[in-house]
Scaffold this motif. Structure first.
Motif, PDB file in Angstrom:
ATOM      1  N   ASN A  68      37.416  44.836  27.423  1.00 12.99           N
ATOM      2  CA  ASN A  68      38.873  44.904  27.414  1.00 12.99           C
ATOM      3  C   ASN A  68      39.428  43.662  28.094  1.00 12.99           C
ATOM      4  OD1 ASN A  68      39.352  45.379  30.318  1.00 12.99           O
ATOM      5  ND2 ASN A  68      38.540  47.439  29.964  1.00 12.99           N
ATOM      6  N   TYR A 127      42.363  44.053  30.128  1.00 10.45           N
ATOM      7  CA  TYR A 127      43.315  44.535  31.117  1.00 10.45           C
ATOM      8  C   TYR A 127      43.208  43.679  32.376  1.00 10.45           C
ATOM      9  CZ  TYR A 127      44.162  48.834  28.501  1.00 10.45           C
ATOM     10  OH  TYR A 127      44.527  49.742  27.538  1.00 10.45           O
ATOM     11  N   TRP A 133      42.418  42.807  36.179  1.00 12.94           N
ATOM     12  CA  TRP A 133      41.275  43.305  36.927  1.00 12.94           C
ATOM     13  C   TRP A 133      41.552  44.637  37.626  1.00 12.94           C
ATOM     14  CZ3 TRP A 133      36.611  44.066  36.793  1.00 12.94           C
ATOM     15  CH2 TRP A 133      35.897  44.528  37.894  1.00 12.94           C
ATOM     16  N   GLY A 134      42.700  44.840  38.165  1.00 14.57           N
ATOM     17  CA  GLY A 134      43.008  46.080  38.864  1.00 14.57           C
ATOM     18  C   GLY A 134      42.988  47.316  37.975  1.00 14.57           C
ATOM     19  N   GLN A 135      43.056  47.128  36.662  1.00 13.17           N
ATOM     20  CA  GLN A 135      43.048  48.241  35.701  1.00 13.17           C
ATOM     21  C   GLN A 135      41.814  48.241  34.810  1.00 13.17           C
ATOM     22  OE1 GLN A 135      46.555  47.430  33.434  1.00 13.17           O
ATOM     23  NE2 GLN A 135      47.951  48.164  35.017  1.00 13.17           N
ATOM     24  N   SER A 136      41.150  47.113  34.689  1.00 19.26           N
ATOM     25  CA  SER A 136      40.088  46.931  33.696  1.00 19.26           C
ATOM     26  C   SER A 136      38.955  47.932  33.828  1.00 19.26           C
ATOM     27  CB  SER A 136      39.538  45.503  33.791  1.00 19.26           C
ATOM     28  OG  SER A 136      38.520  45.308  32.845  1.00 19.26           O
ATOM     29  N   ASP A 142      38.766  50.924  35.387  1.00 21.83           N
ATOM     30  CA  ASP A 142      39.176  52.302  35.095  1.00 21.83           C
ATOM     31  C   ASP A 142      39.399  52.505  33.595  1.00 21.83           C
ATOM     32  OD1 ASP A 142      39.085  52.988  37.792  1.00 21.83           O
ATOM     33  OD2 ASP A 142      41.230  52.620  38.092  1.00 21.83           O
ATOM     34  N   GLN A 143      39.971  51.494  32.932  1.00 22.06           N
ATOM     35  CA  GLN A 143      40.202  51.578  31.487  1.00 22.06           C
ATOM     36  C   GLN A 143      38.875  51.605  30.727  1.00 22.06           C
ATOM     37  OE1 GLN A 143      42.997  52.124  29.771  1.00 22.06           O
ATOM     38  NE2 GLN A 143      44.164  52.251  31.663  1.00 22.06           N
TER      39      GLN A 143
END
Length: 167
Positions: free
Chosen positions: A111, A113, A115-118, A120-121
């Motif tokens: 993905n 996204y 880094w702070g979301q990648s 978890d996504q």
């Protein structure tokens, strides 16, 4: 030793334990897992716990190969379980280092996204895919390795989970 490894699955593997795990399969030593890789492992094991399954033990060789696999995808931009000849790439990696397994599987995610979301996504995407979820929740597996690479071109991150049922 497996009981200890299971108990420490979401914690840092010490250098001595890591060296012992890598020498068992006769492979060259791999660098220890990174903090994000431990987080990825913790999320995987949390998904297993939420489904009544025991945690998977972190394996240093599997994690080293998983990171290598993610780095190869990052470098090549290729995202597939198969090579050009139609063979499973992860099987070649496991067999190439002489890793002993009775049954194995691989999950891949990518993905772009932030880094702070990648991470978890990536975990959510794997759990939302029936085949990948099947690997995560497969009771036959007892060990796992995780690897992360990125960001690459376009901010892409690559995630690999290598599962094994060891003897």
């Amino acid at each position: 030793m497996k009981k200890i490894a299971r108990a420490l699955a979401a914690l840092a593997i010490t250098g001595g334990l890591y060296a012992a795990l890598t020498s068992v399969a006769g492979a060259a030593a791999f660098p220890p897992m990174t903090a994000p890789e431990y987080q990825f492992l913790a999320e995987l094991n949390a998904d297993r716990a939420a489904n009544g399954l025991p945690p998977l033990a972190a394996n240093g060789i599997l994690s080293g190969l998983a990171r290598q696999r993610s780095e190869q995808m990052l470098a090549s931009g290729s995202f597939s379980h198969y090579d050009g000849a139609g063979k499973l790439i992860f099987q070649g990696l496991l067999n190439g280092v002489g890793f002993p397994y009775a049954f194995a599987g691989e999950n891949l995610a990518e993905n772009n996204y932030p880094w702070g979301q990648s991470l978890d996504q990536a975990n959510a995407a794997l759990m939302n895919n029936p085949a990948h979820r099947g690997n995560i929740l497969n009771p036959r597996f007892n060990e796992v390795g995780v690897g992360i690479a990125g960001p690459g071109a376009g901010g892409r991150f690559y995630y690999t989970q290598l599962f094994a049922q060891t003897w």
